[in-house]
Design a protein around this motif. Sequence first.
Motif, PDB file in Angstrom:
ATOM      1  N   VAL A  40      36.466  -4.791 -13.311  1.00 36.16           N
ATOM      2  CA  VAL A  40      36.353  -5.928 -13.121  1.00 36.16           C
ATOM      3  C   VAL A  40      36.821  -6.928 -14.165  1.00 36.16           C
ATOM      4  O   VAL A  40      36.327  -6.850 -15.351  1.00 36.16           O
ATOM      5  N   SER A  41      37.774  -8.068 -13.959  1.00 36.13           N
ATOM      6  CA  SER A  41      38.346  -8.667 -15.013  1.00 36.13           C
ATOM      7  C   SER A  41      38.707 -10.331 -14.799  1.00 36.13           C
ATOM      8  O   SER A  41      38.511 -10.369 -13.483  1.00 36.13           O
ATOM      9  N   ASN A  42      39.029 -11.212 -15.693  1.00 39.11           N
ATOM     10  CA  ASN A  42      39.221 -12.444 -15.437  1.00 39.11           C
ATOM     11  C   ASN A  42      40.585 -12.615 -15.091  1.00 39.11           C
ATOM     12  O   ASN A  42      41.118 -13.600 -14.777  1.00 39.11           O
ATOM     13  N   GLY A  43      41.423 -11.359 -15.435  1.00 38.83           N
ATOM     14  CA  GLY A  43      42.811 -11.367 -14.920  1.00 38.83           C
ATOM     15  C   GLY A  43      43.701 -11.845 -15.972  1.00 38.83           C
ATOM     16  O   GLY A  43      45.259 -11.998 -15.886  1.00 38.83           O
ATOM     17  N   SER A  44      43.357 -12.681 -17.080  1.00 39.92           N
ATOM     18  CA  SER A  44      44.140 -13.594 -17.887  1.00 39.92           C
ATOM     19  C   SER A  44      44.971 -12.754 -18.887  1.00 39.92           C
ATOM     20  O   SER A  44      45.658 -13.196 -19.491  1.00 39.92           O
TER      21      SER A  44
END
Length: 348
Positions: free
Chosen positions: A142-146
Amino acid sequence: MQFFSVVSSPVLLLQLCISTLHHMFASIFSAVRYWRTTSPVSPVDRKVDQRKVQNATTPTSVNYHFTRKCNYKCGFCFHTAKTSFVLPLEEAKRGLKLLKESGMEKINFSGGEPFLPDKGEFLGKLVQYCKQDLQLPSVSIVSNGSMIKETWFQKYGADLDILAISCDSFDEATNQLIGRAQGKKSHVDNLLKIKNWCLQYKVAFKINSVINTFNVDEDLTENILQLNPVRWKVFQCLLIDGENAGESALREAERFVISEQQFQEFLDRHSSVSCLVPESNEKMRNSYLILDEYMRFLDCREGRKDPSKSILDVGVKEAICFSGFDEKMFLKRGGKYVWSKADMKLEW
């Protein structure tokens, strides 16, 4: 000669001794202060019922929050940067092996932002270890993707089953209000880019959304259908004392909280989205096995995160007895699903 003159004077000798003792005590105090600020707070010492240990829950699916550091400032975050500690790689691997030996089938890496340490290399090595060495059926993130780069997919994508990107709104202004942003970079544009990389490198794409006062009235149906994730996990904003609520918290999430009725109205509005997986506060609080950065299970039953002892010190079976984990609720919320990309039969 000068030294001899000094020590031959009783007054100067006494001053020398006092000065030496002062420096010794200052060094000891400094070391103790460092130890207290860098060591984890010890959990309350609780006696272990050995029968309970023998019949301990199998850690089928585990969420390992190996870092608390993050480059975003989401106002409702319930696992905040209270420490900057990250286990050495080999110790983290040792803990993961213990979990596999205890029955773990799925590991989910989270944070904080898991791509921050070593620019994703630490995470990549853990993903690789879990899939190649431990041969776990499912490895997810799970990541914020940045922080994700295409080179990461090229190096580690084959060993990753699911990548979940957190996205609460497709309106950039709303993301800025929530704190799901870094400067003026477009969170939505980045989401679309990562979706394409997942398709290219054969990683199942998932979206996580936290429903709060700033997005509760939005209709995300069209955007979600366009992105077509394997799962769209929708959480109700949750308060955790010491994390996003209370005097010692790093966040003040009270202004993000919505009612059960508001959450249900949001779910009803999106009932046509087949990949939607709703999780109310009731379902979420006790149905996750969460490991913190010290590999301690966190018990959230009392509305805070009470840590067990580390699995590295006492083993998985003893530590998991203090996790507060509700296996029935885990199964009821759909915690067990087709989580290996080899079994998903996706069209890449």
